[in-house]
Design a protein around this motif. Sequence first.
Motif, PDB file in Angstrom:
ATOM      1  N   GLU A 234       0.831  -1.190   0.000  1.00  0.00           N
ATOM      2  CA  GLU A 234       0.000   0.000   0.000  1.00  0.00           C
ATOM      3  C   GLU A 234       0.874   1.251   0.000  1.00  0.00           C
ATOM      4  O   GLU A 234       1.992   1.237   0.516  1.00  0.00           O
ATOM      5  CB  GLU A 234      -0.919   0.033   1.231  1.00  0.00           C
ATOM      6  N   THR A 235       0.334   2.326  -0.566  1.00  0.00           N
ATOM      7  CA  THR A 235       0.980   3.635  -0.495  1.00  0.00           C
ATOM      8  C   THR A 235       0.209   4.479   0.507  1.00  0.00           C
ATOM      9  O   THR A 235      -1.007   4.660   0.370  1.00  0.00           O
ATOM     10  CB  THR A 235       1.004   4.322  -1.866  1.00  0.00           C
ATOM     11  N   VAL A 236       0.914   4.964   1.528  1.00  0.00           N
ATOM     12  CA  VAL A 236       0.271   5.699   2.625  1.00  0.00           C
ATOM     13  C   VAL A 236       0.884   7.098   2.703  1.00  0.00           C
ATOM     14  O   VAL A 236       2.113   7.259   2.676  1.00  0.00           O
ATOM     15  CB  VAL A 236       0.472   4.970   3.965  1.00  0.00           C
ATOM     16  N   ARG A 262       0.437   2.075  12.857  1.00  0.00           N
ATOM     17  CA  ARG A 262       1.666   1.644  13.521  1.00  0.00           C
ATOM     18  C   ARG A 262       2.485   0.825  12.542  1.00  0.00           C
ATOM     19  O   ARG A 262       1.951  -0.039  11.839  1.00  0.00           O
ATOM     20  CB  ARG A 262       1.339   0.829  14.754  1.00  0.00           C
ATOM     21  N   LEU A 263       3.804   1.084  12.499  1.00  0.00           N
ATOM     22  CA  LEU A 263       4.655   0.470  11.488  1.00  0.00           C
ATOM     23  C   LEU A 263       5.897  -0.173  12.096  1.00  0.00           C
ATOM     24  O   LEU A 263       6.475   0.340  13.069  1.00  0.00           O
ATOM     25  CB  LEU A 263       5.111   1.517  10.464  1.00  0.00           C
ATOM     26  N   GLU A 264       6.288  -1.294  11.501  1.00  0.00           N
ATOM     27  CA  GLU A 264       7.600  -1.873  11.759  1.00  0.00           C
ATOM     28  C   GLU A 264       8.559  -1.279  10.728  1.00  0.00           C
ATOM     29  O   GLU A 264       8.151  -0.832   9.653  1.00  0.00           O
ATOM     30  CB  GLU A 264       7.556  -3.396  11.582  1.00  0.00           C
ATOM     31  N   VAL A 282       5.248  10.336   2.161  1.00  0.00           N
ATOM     32  CA  VAL A 282       4.578   9.284   1.413  1.00  0.00           C
ATOM     33  C   VAL A 282       5.381   8.006   1.637  1.00  0.00           C
ATOM     34  O   VAL A 282       6.609   7.993   1.470  1.00  0.00           O
ATOM     35  CB  VAL A 282       4.453   9.633  -0.093  1.00  0.00           C
ATOM     36  N   CYS A 283       4.698   6.961   2.051  1.00  0.00           N
ATOM     37  CA  CYS A 283       5.364   5.719   2.451  1.00  0.00           C
ATOM     38  C   CYS A 283       4.879   4.538   1.616  1.00  0.00           C
ATOM     39  O   CYS A 283       3.702   4.468   1.238  1.00  0.00           O
ATOM     40  CB  CYS A 283       5.092   5.408   3.923  1.00  0.00           C
ATOM     41  N   THR A 305       8.739   0.069   4.023  1.00  0.00           N
ATOM     42  CA  THR A 305       9.819  -0.341   3.130  1.00  0.00           C
ATOM     43  C   THR A 305      10.458   0.840   2.401  1.00  0.00           C
ATOM     44  O   THR A 305      11.569   0.724   1.899  1.00  0.00           O
ATOM     45  CB  THR A 305       9.311  -1.360   2.079  1.00  0.00           C
ATOM     46  N   ASP A 306       9.753   1.976   2.319  1.00  0.00           N
ATOM     47  CA  ASP A 306      10.315   3.144   1.639  1.00  0.00           C
ATOM     48  C   ASP A 306       9.588   4.387   2.138  1.00  0.00           C
ATOM     49  O   ASP A 306       8.391   4.318   2.479  1.00  0.00           O
ATOM     50  CB  ASP A 306      10.163   3.012   0.123  1.00  0.00           C
TER      51      ASP A 306
END
Length: 312
Positions: A234-236, A262-264, A282-283, A305-306
């Motif tokens: 997904e793009t967040v 919440r993110l790892e 943008v993630c 991841t980015d």
Amino acid sequence: MTRRKSSLSKEALAALMEETEPDVHGPILGAAAFNMTLSDRMFGAVARARETLSAHFTGGSADMHELSVRASSRATLAVQEAVTSIGAAVVGQATARGRVSATIVAATELRLAPTVLPGSVVLEMRHRHTDDAALIESEEKTLLDVSFDRLFDLLDAVQSDSDGTAVPSSVRTMGPRAAKHIFALCDVLASEGLDLDLGWVTSEGDDRGSRLTSRGARYLRKIAEDNSTFTSQETVTGILQTASVDESQKLSILTDEGNPMRLEAAVEIRDALARFYNSRVVCTVLVTETWNSATGQTVVVNTLTDIDFAPR
């Protein structure tokens, strides 16, 4: 399975003709008027029969043309939820999180209309046509029709999956929410020793169906258990609220929709986070959803991841 146009049975046609017979004390209908009246009645009867699901149970207690309340309610609810979840996957919402949108629920909602036949139990479920039954442009069908197509494709694959690859692939494309409800249906059929024939009459009057035996249900349940992890990307976009290099602390982003996420994140990404702190970013997020077939619980892990600054 092949499709065919739905038609009226001889008994139904005879009943319609009898209803159409003119009153002996009233005006005599000419042939043209009689045919027009009969055609109108036939069209109405066929139209009412469209968008109807027939769930035909045999085996187990259904052989005595009865079915336990728990088994029937669990099975019909599983079918309903599976079709709604498949519909969500069709429009890009294949997830176990949150609620399915009201539009998708309305477009796939079925209403129960039970009947009984000797040696079996048939439950009819009908869809009340509304403006929500929009066409899926790529397939020129309603969302409900496409959802049943996907479900029947899966059930057909259960009967013909010689190398054991078609069924797992179908389950994964449906997403965790649909897989969970399909598992629930399999659990009912396997535990009750029931076979289930499903037949759907589409909004266009075509019909299609498929069959799931108790043996097939056990096989499909095993496939679902072995394929209980679903991964998507997904793009967040949102505000990065934490930028810790501590791996034990989850990152937090407040999305543009106002939802906290919440993110790892791996060490190499955490080392570069300081410059993004409290900024709109943008993630790219890898979403891994794992559901436990025994408890029905789903665990979701979001992995960053980015990351980059969001364009203004």
